[in-house]
Write an enzyme that holds these catalytic residues in place. Structure first.
Site, PDB file in Angstrom:
ATOM      1  N   GLY A  82       0.820  -1.204   0.000  1.00 12.10           N
ATOM      2  CA  GLY A  82       0.000   0.000   0.000  1.00 12.10           C
ATOM      3  C   GLY A  82       0.855   1.255   0.000  1.00 12.10           C
ATOM      4  O   GLY A  82       2.065   1.193   0.267  1.00 12.10           O
ATOM      5  N   GLN A 116       2.995   9.966   1.535  1.00 12.60           N
ATOM      6  CA  GLN A 116       4.311   9.356   1.327  1.00 12.60           C
ATOM      7  C   GLN A 116       4.980   9.810   0.036  1.00 12.60           C
ATOM      8  O   GLN A 116       6.175   9.575  -0.154  1.00 12.60           O
ATOM      9  CB  GLN A 116       4.190   7.828   1.332  1.00 12.60           C
ATOM     10  CG  GLN A 116       3.807   7.262   2.676  1.00 12.60           C
ATOM     11  CD  GLN A 116       3.668   5.756   2.608  1.00 12.60           C
ATOM     12  OE1 GLN A 116       2.631   5.245   2.209  1.00 12.60           O
ATOM     13  NE2 GLN A 116       4.709   5.031   2.970  1.00 12.60           N
ATOM     14  N   CYS A 118       7.111  -0.389   6.620  1.00 15.38           N
ATOM     15  CA  CYS A 118       6.606   0.796   5.920  1.00 15.38           C
ATOM     16  C   CYS A 118       7.674   1.278   4.957  1.00 15.38           C
ATOM     17  O   CYS A 118       8.843   1.362   5.339  1.00 15.38           O
ATOM     18  CB  CYS A 118       6.267   1.886   6.938  1.00 15.38           C
ATOM     19  SG  CYS A 118       5.673   3.413   6.194  1.00 15.38           S
ATOM     20  N   LEU A 119       7.289   1.597   3.737  1.00 21.58           N
ATOM     21  CA  LEU A 119       8.269   2.091   2.758  1.00 21.58           C
ATOM     22  C   LEU A 119       8.908   3.401   3.209  1.00 21.58           C
ATOM     23  O   LEU A 119       9.992   3.741   2.762  1.00 21.58           O
ATOM     24  CB  LEU A 119       7.610   2.285   1.387  1.00 21.58           C
ATOM     25  CG  LEU A 119       7.206   1.012   0.637  1.00 21.58           C
ATOM     26  CD1 LEU A 119       6.489   1.365  -0.652  1.00 21.58           C
ATOM     27  CD2 LEU A 119       8.416   0.140   0.351  1.00 21.58           C
ATOM     28  N   HIS A 134      -3.272   0.746   8.143  1.00 25.41           N
ATOM     29  CA  HIS A 134      -1.952   1.366   7.992  1.00 25.41           C
ATOM     30  C   HIS A 134      -2.030   2.614   7.103  1.00 25.41           C
ATOM     31  O   HIS A 134      -1.473   3.667   7.441  1.00 25.41           O
ATOM     32  CB  HIS A 134      -0.990   0.329   7.389  1.00 25.41           C
ATOM     33  CG  HIS A 134       0.416   0.802   7.192  1.00 25.41           C
ATOM     34  ND1 HIS A 134       1.478   0.296   7.912  1.00 25.41           N
ATOM     35  CD2 HIS A 134       0.954   1.723   6.355  1.00 25.41           C
ATOM     36  CE1 HIS A 134       2.595   0.896   7.522  1.00 25.41           C
ATOM     37  NE2 HIS A 134       2.310   1.761   6.573  1.00 25.41           N
ATOM     38  N   GLU A 135      -2.735   2.495   5.974  1.00 31.83           N
ATOM     39  CA  GLU A 135      -2.754   3.618   5.023  1.00 31.83           C
ATOM     40  C   GLU A 135      -3.638   4.766   5.509  1.00 31.83           C
ATOM     41  O   GLU A 135      -3.299   5.935   5.316  1.00 31.83           O
ATOM     42  CB  GLU A 135      -3.208   3.144   3.641  1.00 31.83           C
ATOM     43  CG  GLU A 135      -2.363   2.034   3.024  1.00 31.83           C
ATOM     44  CD  GLU A 135      -0.866   2.297   3.049  1.00 31.83           C
ATOM     45  OE1 GLU A 135      -0.447   3.459   3.066  1.00 31.83           O
ATOM     46  OE2 GLU A 135      -0.102   1.297   3.087  1.00 31.83           O
ATOM     47  N   HIS A 139      -1.694   6.771   7.841  1.00 29.68           N
ATOM     48  CA  HIS A 139      -0.773   7.699   7.162  1.00 29.68           C
ATOM     49  C   HIS A 139      -1.448   9.043   6.888  1.00 29.68           C
ATOM     50  O   HIS A 139      -0.843  10.106   7.030  1.00 29.68           O
ATOM     51  CB  HIS A 139      -0.318   7.119   5.819  1.00 29.68           C
ATOM     52  CG  HIS A 139       0.967   6.341   5.879  1.00 29.68           C
ATOM     53  ND1 HIS A 139       2.151   6.878   6.338  1.00 29.68           N
ATOM     54  CD2 HIS A 139       1.256   5.077   5.499  1.00 29.68           C
ATOM     55  CE1 HIS A 139       3.108   5.953   6.244  1.00 29.68           C
ATOM     56  NE2 HIS A 139       2.597   4.851   5.749  1.00 29.68           N
TER      57      HIS A 139
HETATM   58 ZN    ZN Z   1       3.545   3.087   5.531  1.00 31.24          ZN
END
Ligand code: ZN
Length: 199
Positions: free
Chosen positions: A46, A51, A90-91, A132-133, A136
């Site tokens: 995701g 991000q 997480c990226l 998670h998203e 963010h």
């Molecule tokens: Zn993340």
């Protein structure tokens, strides 16, 4: 196909709340499709607009079970229940994974890429990715859900990223400092397909 740079901690936009999308126009869809390309390229499950530096309530998700990427605008967790322990990454926090608690299931609502309202119940990795998203978009990272520093695991850097090791912040061991590139995220995704490389 355009790949967008993925912001990493401690970039301040990762801690901002994203704004509600007023209209689903071409520009927003271009951003959404670029985010899908960026997510796929990085081996993530995701990606949230924060991000890639856009404070708009837009997320994209593709779990291993999804043929098509999911694009959700103004997403909301309408209800959640249960607790389960999951491993998550997480990226924007490369080089780390953590053990945190997520819901067993969520009820989710959003607009899709055609401006249609979608609502559904999700479990497992999809529920985790949605939580998670949406986090963010509110400036929340999975690190905020860690109960203790011991629950954060450092991942061995991929060989390609070794030269970046010197850039690690000295003395940082309990928060994810600058680290190697996203290569290891992709590798890890391959190693643990059904486990959680949520981004
Ligand atoms: Zn993340």
């Amino acid at each position: 196909m355009s790949l967008l740079p993925i912001l990493e901690l401690p970039h301040p936009l990762l801690r901002k709340r994203a704004r509600k999308v007023r209209s689903v126009d071409k520009k927003l869809l271009k951003l959404a499709f670029d985010m899908v390309d960026t997510m796929d390229n990085a081996g993530g499950v995701g990606l949230a607009a924060n991000q890639v530096g856009e404070l708009q309530r837009l997320i994209v998700i593709r779990t291993p079970e999804d043929d098509e990427a999911r694009i959700y605008i103004n997403p909301e967790i309408l209800k959640r229940d249960g607790e389960r322990e999951v491993e998550e990454g997480c990226l924007s926090v490369p080089g780390y994974r953590g053990i945190i608690t997520r819901s067993v299931w969520v009820r989710f609502g959003a607009l899709d890429h055609e401006s249609h309202t979608v609502k559904f119940k999700a479990e497992d990795l999809l529920a985790q990715a949605l939580e998670h998203e949406v986090d963010h978009l509110d400036g929340i990272l999975y690190l905020d859900h860690l109960e203790s520093h011991e629950k954060l695991i450092k991942i061995e850097p991929a060989p390609e990223a070794e030269e970046l090791d010197e850039d690690e912040a000295p003395g940082e061991d309990n928060s994810a400092g600058p680290d190697n590139g996203s290569q290891d995220s992709a590798d890890q995704m391959k190693e643990t397909p059904a486990s959680m490389k949520v981004n």
